[in-house]
Design an enzyme around this catalytic site. Sequence first.
Site, PDB file in Angstrom:
ATOM      1  N   CYS A  53      92.056  65.750 -14.659  1.00 24.70           N
ATOM      2  CA  CYS A  53      93.490  65.613 -14.916  1.00 24.70           C
ATOM      3  C   CYS A  53      94.124  64.855 -13.765  1.00 24.70           C
ATOM      4  CB  CYS A  53      94.126  66.996 -15.053  1.00 24.70           C
ATOM      5  SG  CYS A  53      95.902  66.961 -15.368  1.00 24.70           S
TER       6      CYS A  53
ATOM      7  N   HIS B 279      94.520  67.928 -24.587  1.00 20.83           N
ATOM      8  CA  HIS B 279      94.915  67.959 -23.179  1.00 20.83           C
ATOM      9  C   HIS B 279      96.404  67.630 -23.024  1.00 20.83           C
ATOM     10  CE1 HIS B 279      93.912  67.239 -18.798  1.00 20.83           C
ATOM     11  NE2 HIS B 279      95.066  66.585 -18.894  1.00 20.83           N
ATOM     12  N   GLU B 280      96.838  66.558 -23.689  1.00 22.88           N
ATOM     13  CA  GLU B 280      98.234  66.120 -23.523  1.00 22.88           C
ATOM     14  C   GLU B 280      99.215  67.085 -24.191  1.00 22.88           C
ATOM     15  OE1 GLU B 280      98.643  64.001 -21.242  1.00 22.88           O
ATOM     16  OE2 GLU B 280      96.555  63.372 -21.220  1.00 22.88           O
TER      17      GLU B 280
ATOM     18  N   HIS C   1      99.828  69.905 -21.884  1.00 18.03           N
ATOM     19  CA  HIS C   1     100.821  69.583 -20.848  1.00 18.03           C
ATOM     20  C   HIS C   1     102.235  69.844 -21.339  1.00 18.03           C
ATOM     21  CE1 HIS C   1      98.826  67.972 -17.347  1.00 18.03           C
ATOM     22  NE2 HIS C   1      98.099  67.137 -18.060  1.00 18.03           N
TER      23      HIS C   1
END
Length: 163
Positions: free
Chosen positions: A89, A131-132, A135
């Site tokens: 990351c 993953h995004e 976030h």
Amino acid sequence: MAVREIRLFGDPVLRAVSAPIDVIDEGVRALVTDLVDTVELPGRAGVAAPQIGVALRAFSYNIDGDIGYVLNPMLAEVRGEPQPVGEGCLSVPGLWHDALRHPWARVTGIDLDGNDIVLEGDGLLAQALQHETDHLDGMLYLSRLSPADRKTAMREVRESSWF
């Protein structure tokens, strides 16, 4: 517009749940330009708005030279049992650990004109989509590690030159 500085682990914006984008104005257009400019650098698969200090639901991606963005992304579907996949990351530089990710994912959202966007696929794209969107929900990939790997990763964070 500009390549923006990446916020690092410990910055409160990375732990906040991002707000939906209700109005597409010049500020949102500038955000998208900055997200795309920032993800275009080599070695970057995705950049979420919180990583550049903006707590709005938007991210950019760069998968095998396919560069784009999505506003108000929602992880609509995942398929397959989560598997450990090597992951890093930009907000936790220098670390690489196996995070649990589904092998296939679909994200839905909109573009700057309000048109529907659907991004779906496997491999690196599936990993980046998960993953995004994490976030945008205030979660870093460290939360997806096994307890032993998380303990190791947190030690590496504390010992890093950037922390």
